[in-house]
Scaffold this active site. Structure first.
Site, PDB file in Angstrom:
ATOM      1  N   LYS A 166      -1.048  -0.399  10.710  1.00 55.68           N
ATOM      2  CA  LYS A 166      -1.422   0.971  11.294  1.00 55.68           C
ATOM      3  C   LYS A 166      -2.727   1.027  11.686  1.00 55.68           C
ATOM      4  O   LYS A 166      -3.299   1.684  12.681  1.00 55.68           O
ATOM      5  CB  LYS A 166      -1.225   1.889  10.131  1.00 55.68           C
ATOM      6  CG  LYS A 166       0.459   2.287   9.987  1.00 55.68           C
ATOM      7  CD  LYS A 166       0.729   3.277   8.978  1.00 55.68           C
ATOM      8  CE  LYS A 166       2.192   3.620   8.745  1.00 55.68           C
ATOM      9  NZ  LYS A 166       2.579   4.703   7.712  1.00 55.68           N
ATOM     10  N   ASP A 175       2.799  10.705  10.450  1.00 54.67           N
ATOM     11  CA  ASP A 175       2.965  10.933   9.025  1.00 54.67           C
ATOM     12  C   ASP A 175       2.223  12.239   8.467  1.00 54.67           C
ATOM     13  O   ASP A 175       2.942  12.880   8.054  1.00 54.67           O
ATOM     14  CB  ASP A 175       2.491   9.656   8.418  1.00 54.67           C
ATOM     15  CG  ASP A 175       2.990   8.341   8.598  1.00 54.67           C
ATOM     16  OD1 ASP A 175       4.302   8.511   8.630  1.00 54.67           O
ATOM     17  OD2 ASP A 175       2.350   7.431   8.461  1.00 54.67           O
ATOM     18  N   GLY A 216      -2.965   7.309  -4.818  1.00 50.40           N
ATOM     19  CA  GLY A 216      -2.918   6.447  -3.977  1.00 50.40           C
ATOM     20  C   GLY A 216      -4.384   6.476  -3.126  1.00 50.40           C
ATOM     21  O   GLY A 216      -4.946   7.574  -2.916  1.00 50.40           O
ATOM     22  N   GLY A 249      -4.236   4.078  -0.143  1.00 51.29           N
ATOM     23  CA  GLY A 249      -3.877   3.287   1.026  1.00 51.29           C
ATOM     24  C   GLY A 249      -3.963   4.078   2.536  1.00 51.29           C
ATOM     25  O   GLY A 249      -4.216   5.240   2.595  1.00 51.29           O
ATOM     26  N   THR A 268      -7.320   1.645  -8.057  1.00 53.97           N
ATOM     27  CA  THR A 268      -8.421   1.123  -7.913  1.00 53.97           C
ATOM     28  C   THR A 268      -9.567   2.319  -7.590  1.00 53.97           C
ATOM     29  O   THR A 268      -9.483   2.484  -6.372  1.00 53.97           O
ATOM     30  CB  THR A 268      -8.597  -0.176  -6.762  1.00 53.97           C
ATOM     31  OG1 THR A 268      -7.551  -0.926  -6.934  1.00 53.97           O
ATOM     32  CG2 THR A 268      -9.977  -0.947  -6.862  1.00 53.97           C
ATOM     33  N   GLY A 313      10.885  10.352  -0.014  1.00 49.89           N
ATOM     34  CA  GLY A 313      10.515   9.613   1.139  1.00 49.89           C
ATOM     35  C   GLY A 313      11.211   9.637   2.291  1.00 49.89           C
ATOM     36  O   GLY A 313      10.679   9.426   3.522  1.00 49.89           O
TER      37      GLY A 313
HETATM   38  P1  NDP Z   1      -0.804   0.789   1.137  1.00 49.82           P
HETATM   39  O1  NDP Z   1      -0.491  -0.712   1.085  1.00 49.82           O
HETATM   40  O2  NDP Z   1      -1.933   1.014   2.164  1.00 49.82           O
HETATM   41  O3  NDP Z   1      -1.596   1.396  -0.080  1.00 49.82           O
HETATM   42  C1  NDP Z   1      -0.939   1.041  -1.357  1.00 49.82           C
HETATM   43  C2  NDP Z   1      -1.129   1.894  -2.310  1.00 49.82           C
HETATM   44  O4  NDP Z   1      -0.490   1.681  -3.572  1.00 49.82           O
HETATM   45  C3  NDP Z   1      -2.711   1.740  -2.975  1.00 49.82           C
HETATM   46  O5  NDP Z   1      -3.352   2.989  -3.262  1.00 49.82           O
HETATM   47  C4  NDP Z   1      -2.642   0.801  -3.919  1.00 49.82           C
HETATM   48  O6  NDP Z   1      -3.506   0.939  -5.131  1.00 49.82           O
HETATM   49  C5  NDP Z   1      -1.135   1.588  -4.829  1.00 49.82           C
HETATM   50  N1  NDP Z   1      -0.534   0.513  -5.565  1.00 49.82           N
HETATM   51  C6  NDP Z   1       0.182  -0.631  -5.006  1.00 49.82           C
HETATM   52  N2  NDP Z   1       0.852  -1.104  -5.919  1.00 49.82           N
HETATM   53  C7  NDP Z   1       0.386  -0.413  -7.251  1.00 49.82           C
HETATM   54  C8  NDP Z   1       0.750  -0.291  -8.731  1.00 49.82           C
HETATM   55  N3  NDP Z   1       1.568  -1.422  -9.116  1.00 49.82           N
HETATM   56  N4  NDP Z   1       0.420   0.544  -9.440  1.00 49.82           N
HETATM   57  C9  NDP Z   1      -0.451   1.596  -8.951  1.00 49.82           C
HETATM   58  N5  NDP Z   1      -0.701   1.547  -7.769  1.00 49.82           N
HETATM   59  C10 NDP Z   1      -0.296   0.608  -6.764  1.00 49.82           C
HETATM   60  O7  NDP Z   1       0.502   1.257   1.668  1.00 49.82           O
HETATM   61  P2  NDP Z   1       0.926   2.893   2.367  1.00 49.82           P
HETATM   62  O8  NDP Z   1      -0.378   3.852   1.876  1.00 49.82           O
HETATM   63  O9  NDP Z   1       1.036   2.566   3.848  1.00 49.82           O
HETATM   64  O10 NDP Z   1       2.356   3.013   1.652  1.00 49.82           O
HETATM   65  C11 NDP Z   1       2.415   3.658   0.367  1.00 49.82           C
HETATM   66  C12 NDP Z   1       3.824   3.869   0.139  1.00 49.82           C
HETATM   67  O11 NDP Z   1       4.530   4.872   0.899  1.00 49.82           O
HETATM   68  C13 NDP Z   1       4.803   2.726   0.340  1.00 49.82           C
HETATM   69  O12 NDP Z   1       5.772   2.340  -0.805  1.00 49.82           O
HETATM   70  C14 NDP Z   1       5.491   3.108   1.601  1.00 49.82           C
HETATM   71  O13 NDP Z   1       6.698   2.402   1.973  1.00 49.82           O
HETATM   72  C15 NDP Z   1       5.365   4.553   1.462  1.00 49.82           C
HETATM   73  N6  NDP Z   1       5.548   5.098   2.656  1.00 49.82           N
HETATM   74  C16 NDP Z   1       6.423   6.096   3.155  1.00 49.82           C
HETATM   75  C17 NDP Z   1       6.545   6.800   4.209  1.00 49.82           C
HETATM   76  C18 NDP Z   1       7.596   7.566   4.761  1.00 49.82           C
HETATM   77  O14 NDP Z   1       7.863   8.166   5.565  1.00 49.82           O
HETATM   78  N7  NDP Z   1       8.279   7.941   3.719  1.00 49.82           N
HETATM   79  C19 NDP Z   1       5.516   6.579   5.428  1.00 49.82           C
HETATM   80  C20 NDP Z   1       4.420   5.716   4.740  1.00 49.82           C
HETATM   81  C21 NDP Z   1       4.381   5.021   3.559  1.00 49.82           C
HETATM   82  P3  NDP Z   1      -4.740  -0.147  -4.949  1.00 49.82           P
HETATM   83  O15 NDP Z   1      -5.830   0.431  -4.041  1.00 49.82           O
HETATM   84  O16 NDP Z   1      -5.176  -0.062  -6.418  1.00 49.82           O
HETATM   85  O17 NDP Z   1      -4.146  -1.391  -4.600  1.00 49.82           O
END
Ligand code: NDP
Length: 280
Positions: free
Chosen positions: A82, A118, A139, A141, A165, A248
């Site tokens: 993205k 989004d 989150g 991300g 984090t 979602g």
């Molecule tokens: P990113 O990879 O950009 O971010 C992931 C986030 O999840 C970070 O904040 C990370 O924390 C956290 N994370 C990952 N693993 C863990 C864990 N085990 N415990 C706690 N926190 C964790 O992903 P996105 O933001 O793009 O997407 C996040 C979720 O949302 C995904 O599952 C994606 O499929 C879903 N999504 C759904 C959409 C929809 O249309 N329904 C649209 C966009 C996303 P850290 O910084 O600590 O690594």
């Protein structure tokens, strides 16, 4: 190995297809092709097709640049592309620039135009307007950036951001506004934007700063992860406590409908898209 673009010359001399697709890595789990192809059929765009485009990061830019000549009108972009999508664009909407990421690219008159659907999808799906309300976003991300930007843009009174984090939560808040927190506290909205990997098998309350009973502290729950084929622990906990919940798939349908309208200039058949996205 990335995507190989088949020549856009159907057998039998018919007109070339107008193509759409979704780029991701991995992307095999995506429900977008089913959702968009059902929508294209429903509005009578018989010569259009939406396809999966599994593209690794190192091939993203060259693949996107090759798409218009291969008959593509536009694409959706998902993990991990993205930010790269925004960087590649000739023009971008204000919200895509504000968020720092794009999930929709339109190919128009030799230009790549980026948008982020989004953010408006999250706001449009909420059962109440976020203006003056409080929210906790989990989150930091790409999707958390979209949620924080959208909630602030919609006038939320306070947006708190928790992340595993903590430095990343602080960074988002410094860039987009909001307050980084290290613990969950009740608010009007809870928006979960965390993932624990694309199979999501370990995603549970263990990953989050709250337990099932704490969900009662929120008036609405939004849970972005959706690829489990079943309700997430957060959705299950909210439903059990009769708290309005947006899963979602609902957000997927909302962002997909907005992208569909950008691609086709037709009103999106949202019910058709929802049924296709939810079909097992
Ligand atoms: P990113 O990879 O950009 O971010 C992931 C986030 O999840 C970070 O904040 C990370 O924390 C956290 N994370 C990952 N693993 C863990 C864990 N085990 N415990 C706690 N926190 C964790 O992903 P996105 O933001 O793009 O997407 C996040 C979720 O949302 C995904 O599952 C994606 O499929 C879903 N999504 C759904 C959409 C929809 O249309 N329904 C649209 C966009 C996303 P850290 O910084 O600590 O690594």
């Amino acid at each position: 190995m990335g995507v190989r673009l088949a020549p856009n010359v159907p057998p039998g001399g018919e007109r070339p297809e107008t193509r759409l697709g979704v780029l991701g890595w991995p992307v095999g789990h995506s429900r977008s092709p089913a959702m968009h192809n059902a929508a294209l059929a429903a509005v009578g765009l018989a010569g259009w097709r939406y396809q999966l485009l599994p593209v690794p990061p190192e091939l993203f830019a060259e693949t996107v640049r090759a798409l218009p000549a291969a008959g593509f009108r536009g694409v959706n972009v998902t993990i991990p592309h993205k930010q790269a999508a925004l960087a590649l664009a000739d023009r971008a909407s204000e919200r895509a620039r504000g968020i720092g990421a794009a999930n929709t690219l339109i190919f128009e008159a030799g230009e790549i135009i980026a948008d982020n659907t989004d953010a408006p999808a999250i706001i449009a799906a909420l059962p109440f307007a976020p203006a003056g309300r409080t929210a906790l976003v989990l989150g930091a991300g790409g999707s958390a950036r979209a949620a924080v930007w959208a909630l602030r843009d919609a006038g939320a009174a306070e947006v708190r951001v928790w992340n595993r984090t903590p430095e990343r939560a602080q960074r988002i808040c410094a860039e987009l506004g909001g307050t980084a927190v290290t613990a969950a506290a009740p608010a009007d909205l809870l928006v979960n934007c965390t993932s624990s990997g694309l199979d999501a098998s370990e995603l549970s309350f263990k990953s989050l700063p709250l337990g099932a009973d704490d969900v009662s502290g929120y008036s609405c729950v939004v849970d972005l992860p959706y690829n489990r084929g079943m309700d997430t622990p957060l959705v299950t906990a909210a439903l059990a406590r009769t708290i309005p919940v947006l899963d979602g798939l609902e957000i997927l349908v909302g962002q997909g409908a907005l992208s569909f309208e950008r691609f086709t200039a037709r009103a999106a058949p949202v019910d058709v898209m929802r049924a296709a996205a939810r079909a097992r």
